[in-house]
Design an enzyme around this catalytic site. Sequence first.
Site, PDB file in Angstrom:
ATOM      1  N   ASP A  79      53.918  19.517  -6.494  1.00  0.00           N
ATOM      2  CA  ASP A  79      55.213  19.027  -6.982  1.00  0.00           C
ATOM      3  C   ASP A  79      56.032  20.111  -7.676  1.00  0.00           C
ATOM      4  O   ASP A  79      57.198  19.872  -8.020  1.00  0.00           O
ATOM      5  CB  ASP A  79      55.028  17.826  -7.914  1.00  0.00           C
ATOM      6  CG  ASP A  79      54.130  18.120  -9.112  1.00  0.00           C
ATOM      7  OD1 ASP A  79      53.069  18.732  -8.915  1.00  0.00           O
ATOM      8  OD2 ASP A  79      54.476  17.722 -10.240  1.00  0.00           O
ATOM      9  N   HIS A  80      55.462  21.287  -7.849  1.00  0.00           N
ATOM     10  CA  HIS A  80      56.179  22.373  -8.533  1.00  0.00           C
ATOM     11  C   HIS A  80      56.598  23.510  -7.592  1.00  0.00           C
ATOM     12  O   HIS A  80      57.336  24.390  -8.030  1.00  0.00           O
ATOM     13  CB  HIS A  80      55.323  22.940  -9.659  1.00  0.00           C
ATOM     14  CG  HIS A  80      55.208  22.025 -10.830  1.00  0.00           C
ATOM     15  ND1 HIS A  80      55.914  22.197 -11.989  1.00  0.00           N
ATOM     16  CD2 HIS A  80      54.475  20.895 -11.012  1.00  0.00           C
ATOM     17  CE1 HIS A  80      55.629  21.228 -12.847  1.00  0.00           C
ATOM     18  NE2 HIS A  80      54.758  20.429 -12.269  1.00  0.00           N
ATOM     19  N   HIS A 281      59.598  16.328 -17.410  1.00  0.00           N
ATOM     20  CA  HIS A 281      58.365  16.045 -16.664  1.00  0.00           C
ATOM     21  C   HIS A 281      57.802  14.680 -17.075  1.00  0.00           C
ATOM     22  O   HIS A 281      56.692  14.567 -17.590  1.00  0.00           O
ATOM     23  CB  HIS A 281      57.335  17.161 -16.892  1.00  0.00           C
ATOM     24  CG  HIS A 281      56.244  17.192 -15.856  1.00  0.00           C
ATOM     25  ND1 HIS A 281      55.050  16.539 -16.025  1.00  0.00           N
ATOM     26  CD2 HIS A 281      56.177  17.818 -14.664  1.00  0.00           C
ATOM     27  CE1 HIS A 281      54.281  16.762 -14.977  1.00  0.00           C
ATOM     28  NE2 HIS A 281      54.952  17.543 -14.130  1.00  0.00           N
TER      29      HIS A 281
END
Length: 320
Positions: A79-80, A281
């Site tokens: 996801d990064h 986040h």
Amino acid sequence: MTREDLSFVGSAGMTLLRLTFLGTSAAQPTLHRNLSGLAVKADADLLLFDCGEGSQRQMVRYGTGFTVDAVFFTHFHADHYLGIIGFLRTLGMMGRAQPVRLYGPPTAKRVLHQAVHLGVEQLAFPVEIHELKDGDSVRREGYTVHAVGVDHRINALGYVLAEDDRPGRFHLEKAKALGVPPGPDFGRLQKGESVTLPDGTTVRPEDVLGAPRSGRRLVISGDTRPCASLTRAAKDADLLIHESTFSDDEQERALETRHSTAREAARVAHEAGVRRLILTHLSSRHDTDPSKLLVQAREEFKGPVEVAHDGLTVEVPLRD
């Protein structure tokens, strides 16, 4: 990689330091929040910190532009970083010729090499991949990006963008009293250069300048548990962007996944004495209503604190 200058010579400070949050969700995108991504405009430079899937669409949506000089990855959970694949393809279709520099913790060379070369022909522009470890730094014009080891499930980094100290204030009356004529010599003194007057007298910068002024410091936690290394790195920072995936009632989950609660992020901000805190986040359960996170953070940190949302744009002002 050693603690070294990676090819840039700096100058004294910047004018603009602007942040645009491209994605503020943890693990999975939601209707309202994209995956992790932060665009930072530092004078002429445009940097990305993480590049989750869909980041390039967010860049179009929020008007950051695509002239990215470097991308700093905090770690290599999907996801990064998966957004870098499509982003580089788009740069190629736009006729990019200048190099793009990619930085991240070890496994960066392996993981990013695979991403860069996934399913297409060779890109038309150079892509440089550098691995960083705790204590390494990347020198840019007017500032330095420092890597800070943090506490996550895999090798992960936080980053500190530290502006160069700025020259002290120019005292016009002192310069005139010493016989410095208005014009180019004023500028040379402000840049830190000595000047010689027609009568042979030398006027030094310290004769007409006040004490140097501290540069701005931006700290980005990435994914992490609260840790001493990040608290030290964030000391007296102008802005701390800290992950706050969970609330108090999810403390056990935070420990299990090596993430932080909003309260823990605020404690880091308090202990480090930062000037401002932004939480990001977020778990999907806090997607549309992060008020619980904000309340818990404000119980620990008395300075300005807010919860980021996609598209939030923040300018970090000069300290004076």
